[in-house]
Design a protein around this motif. Structure first.
Motif, PDB file in Angstrom:
ATOM      1  N   VAL A  49      31.083  54.027   2.109  1.00  0.00           N
ATOM      2  CA  VAL A  49      30.029  54.005   1.096  1.00  0.00           C
ATOM      3  C   VAL A  49      30.096  52.714   0.284  1.00  0.00           C
ATOM      4  O   VAL A  49      29.058  52.132  -0.064  1.00  0.00           O
ATOM      5  CB  VAL A  49      30.134  55.240   0.179  1.00  0.00           C
ATOM      6  CG1 VAL A  49      29.111  55.160  -0.953  1.00  0.00           C
ATOM      7  CG2 VAL A  49      29.915  56.517   0.988  1.00  0.00           C
ATOM      8  N   GLN A  50      31.290  52.237   0.003  1.00  0.00           N
ATOM      9  CA  GLN A  50      31.399  50.967  -0.718  1.00  0.00           C
ATOM     10  C   GLN A  50      30.814  49.829   0.114  1.00  0.00           C
ATOM     11  O   GLN A  50      30.136  48.935  -0.416  1.00  0.00           O
ATOM     12  CB  GLN A  50      32.874  50.690  -1.053  1.00  0.00           C
ATOM     13  CG  GLN A  50      33.088  49.552  -2.049  1.00  0.00           C
ATOM     14  CD  GLN A  50      33.009  48.174  -1.403  1.00  0.00           C
ATOM     15  OE1 GLN A  50      33.375  48.011  -0.230  1.00  0.00           O
ATOM     16  NE2 GLN A  50      32.546  47.181  -2.153  1.00  0.00           N
ATOM     17  N   HIS A  51      31.063  49.853   1.410  1.00  0.00           N
ATOM     18  CA  HIS A  51      30.504  48.827   2.294  1.00  0.00           C
ATOM     19  C   HIS A  51      28.981  48.915   2.324  1.00  0.00           C
ATOM     20  O   HIS A  51      28.289  47.882   2.306  1.00  0.00           O
ATOM     21  CB  HIS A  51      31.061  49.000   3.706  1.00  0.00           C
ATOM     22  CG  HIS A  51      30.351  48.175   4.742  1.00  0.00           C
ATOM     23  ND1 HIS A  51      30.612  46.833   4.936  1.00  0.00           N
ATOM     24  CD2 HIS A  51      29.375  48.512   5.641  1.00  0.00           C
ATOM     25  CE1 HIS A  51      29.830  46.376   5.907  1.00  0.00           C
ATOM     26  NE2 HIS A  51      29.073  47.366   6.350  1.00  0.00           N
ATOM     27  N   ALA A  52      28.474  50.136   2.343  1.00  0.00           N
ATOM     28  CA  ALA A  52      27.025  50.323   2.463  1.00  0.00           C
ATOM     29  C   ALA A  52      26.285  50.039   1.169  1.00  0.00           C
ATOM     30  O   ALA A  52      25.155  49.540   1.187  1.00  0.00           O
ATOM     31  CB  ALA A  52      26.718  51.742   2.945  1.00  0.00           C
ATOM     32  N   THR A 176      38.596  48.672   8.083  1.00  0.00           N
ATOM     33  CA  THR A 176      38.623  47.236   7.802  1.00  0.00           C
ATOM     34  C   THR A 176      38.811  46.391   9.054  1.00  0.00           C
ATOM     35  O   THR A 176      38.382  45.242   9.100  1.00  0.00           O
ATOM     36  CB  THR A 176      39.755  46.906   6.811  1.00  0.00           C
ATOM     37  OG1 THR A 176      41.014  47.336   7.362  1.00  0.00           O
ATOM     38  CG2 THR A 176      39.524  47.608   5.491  1.00  0.00           C
ATOM     39  N   GLY A 177      39.449  46.947  10.085  1.00  0.00           N
ATOM     40  CA  GLY A 177      39.726  46.171  11.285  1.00  0.00           C
ATOM     41  C   GLY A 177      38.812  46.428  12.447  1.00  0.00           C
ATOM     42  O   GLY A 177      38.728  45.598  13.368  1.00  0.00           O
ATOM     43  N   VAL A 178      38.130  47.564  12.458  1.00  0.00           N
ATOM     44  CA  VAL A 178      37.252  47.908  13.582  1.00  0.00           C
ATOM     45  C   VAL A 178      35.799  47.931  13.137  1.00  0.00           C
ATOM     46  O   VAL A 178      34.980  47.118  13.564  1.00  0.00           O
ATOM     47  CB  VAL A 178      37.648  49.265  14.205  1.00  0.00           C
ATOM     48  CG1 VAL A 178      36.721  49.610  15.374  1.00  0.00           C
ATOM     49  CG2 VAL A 178      39.104  49.231  14.679  1.00  0.00           C
ATOM     50  N   HIS A 179      35.459  48.903  12.267  1.00  0.00           N
ATOM     51  CA  HIS A 179      34.100  49.054  11.754  1.00  0.00           C
ATOM     52  C   HIS A 179      34.162  49.941  10.526  1.00  0.00           C
ATOM     53  O   HIS A 179      34.999  50.862  10.466  1.00  0.00           O
ATOM     54  CB  HIS A 179      33.184  49.678  12.817  1.00  0.00           C
ATOM     55  CG  HIS A 179      31.724  49.685  12.436  1.00  0.00           C
ATOM     56  ND1 HIS A 179      31.181  50.671  11.639  1.00  0.00           N
ATOM     57  CD2 HIS A 179      30.720  48.819  12.727  1.00  0.00           C
ATOM     58  CE1 HIS A 179      29.886  50.415  11.461  1.00  0.00           C
ATOM     59  NE2 HIS A 179      29.585  49.306  12.125  1.00  0.00           N
ATOM     60  N   PRO A 180      33.319  49.715   9.530  1.00  0.00           N
ATOM     61  CA  PRO A 180      33.365  50.559   8.326  1.00  0.00           C
ATOM     62  C   PRO A 180      33.199  52.049   8.599  1.00  0.00           C
ATOM     63  O   PRO A 180      33.657  52.879   7.805  1.00  0.00           O
ATOM     64  CB  PRO A 180      32.199  50.018   7.486  1.00  0.00           C
ATOM     65  CG  PRO A 180      32.068  48.599   7.915  1.00  0.00           C
ATOM     66  CD  PRO A 180      32.387  48.588   9.377  1.00  0.00           C
TER      67      PRO A 180
END
Length: 443
Positions: A49-52, A176-180
């Motif tokens: 949610v933070q990423h979005a 963080t390393g693959v996808h949110p």
């Protein structure tokens, strides 16, 4: 399903002996696979949610909604499990959870507004399968009256703590390393597969409605006063977890080393695990009620120092002590369910305690966050102190309600009539969690 133990020498309380219990590994291993995602859910939601949205505030709201929803619906799931059976409840629940998490993920990736994400978080939290309480119920059914029961409670506490340590690390690495969205996708997949595998282990599943076999009337777990006291106590433990998460993060930033947060919380969690492992290997000489109160005394004293700490090294040391004090209280509380609540309501009882921890954690995160924002981490650390002090006061004031109840059924109908005077002695033996032929001193 019940393992009868007549002396304290017939079974030595240890993890090796525990795991050699017939049928134990058949539910322990799939139970662990189904519980690992529990520690991944809220952090995966937070990161996605933070990423979005670009907002930690919005992400925190959605995560909090998930936690509160889980806490409120967990006892409902527990009651249904006691009445319908574990497999009958678990299969549709894990399917619903996978669907709910997938919906929340899709909405976040599509840029849905906060209200839609919060709404979708409700079923995602409500459908979290209560595998931990189900595993504890299987242990209680197999080990009723056995000295291995406290060992099983310790083992389950360590397992829970392990998921709380590994789950967030795994979720963070995926997000963080693959996808949110990778954290939530993995959480949903593991919950579905592990839950279905656990549900398939029907041979160790406790019988539903055991009250029918003993002439007992089914009652809600909340009708037993001892459980209500334990719920208040477990709210305090949840507040420690929540308050430590927020306050340690703020403390690390205040000392100019934000990266120390993970290490400090890891030390705190390690203390809990070390104490849990030790608890399961010890044959205790004092009763669980006294152990519970002493555990909260230690926890309150340790928490009272947190607000005054001003260095990372000292915080690590104090955090370790706080973690060491959590396990005795947590494990003993779970162990006492076997004495305070009949088998017909135990899964519901365990879910009330699990929900109390989750609810206390959610409230503490909010309160500690506001105090920390306004006054700094020292004030945030007052939340664990205040919560444990209130829990301790409740335990001391209502300790009489934690006394084990005398058995209400005849265990061996072929026994001689001279054994009718035994229940009081057995009640005293149960206070120590050992066989009734062993003389004991109770609190």
């Amino acid at each position: 399903m019940t393992s009868a133990v007549t002396t304290d020498k017939s079974v030595r309380p240890g993890y090796g002996q525990l795991l050699r219990t017939p049928g134990a590994l058949s539910f322990v291993l799939p139970g662990f696979a189904a519980r690992l995602p529990f520690g991944m859910l809220t952090i995966s939601i937070l990161l996605l949610v933070q990423h979005a949205t670009g907002s930690y505030g919005d992400a925190g709201i959605v995560s909090a909604v998930t936690g509160v929803s889980m806490a409120l619906f967990a006892p409902v799931m527990g009651k249904l499990t006691d009445r319908r059976g574990q497999s009958a409840v678990l299969v549709p629940v894990v399917l619903a959870h996978a669907t709910a998490v997938s919906t929340l993920t899709a909405l976040a990736l599509l840029g849905a507004p906060l209200w839609a994400l919060a709404l979708a978080a409700v079923p995602a939290g409500a459908s979290v399968p209560q595998v931990g309480p189900m595993v504890r119920t299987r242990w209680a059914a197999k080990l009723e009256g056995s000295p291995l029961l406290p060992t099983a409670a310790a083992f389950e506490s360590v397992t829970d703590e392990f998921t709380f340590v590994v789950g967030p690390v795994l979720a963070t690495a995926l997000c963080t390393g693959v996808h949110p969205a990778a954290g939530l996708a993995t959480e949903a997949a593991l919950t579905l597969l592990g839950g279905l595998f656990f549900a398939a282990q029907r041979s160790t599943e406790p019988k539903t409605a055991p009250q029918a076999a003993h002439g007992e009337k089914h009652a809600s777990a909340l009708s037993f006063p001892g459980l209500r006291v334990l719920i208040v106590a477990f709210l305090g433990i949840g507040a420690v977890f929540g308050g430590m998460q927020v306050s340690l993060t703020a403390f690390a930033s205040e000392i100019g080393n934000p990266g120390a947060n993970g290490l400090l919380y890891g030390v705190f969690a390690a203390g809990n695990m070390i104490a849990g492992i030790t608890m399961g290997a010890v044959a205790w000489k004092i009763g669980p009620r006294r152990r519970l109160i002493l555990g909260y005394v230690g926890l309150t004293v340790a928490a009272s120092v947190l607000w005054a700490v001003n260095s990372a090294v000292l915080m690590g040391a104090v955090g370790l002590v706080v973690g060491l004090c959590i396990a005795p209280a947590l494990i003993t509380g779970y162990t006492m369910i076997e004495q305070l609540v009949p088998a017909a309501s135990r899964t519901e009882a365990f879910t009330w305690l699990t929900g109390a921890v989750a609810f206390g954690q959610a409230v503490a995160v909010i309160v500690a966050g506001r105090l920390t924002d306004a006054h700094g981490s020292s004030y945030g650390f007052l939340v664990p102190l205040g919560a444990t002090a209130l829990a301790l006061a409740t335990l001391v004031a209502l300790r009489a309600k934690l006394a084990p109840k005398a058995p209400s059924r005849v265990v061996n109908s072929s026994a001689p009539a001279a054994t009718t005077a035994e229940p009081a002695g057995r009640e005293h033996a149960n206070e120590r969690g050992i066989g009734h032929r062993t003389p004991v001193t109770v609190d």
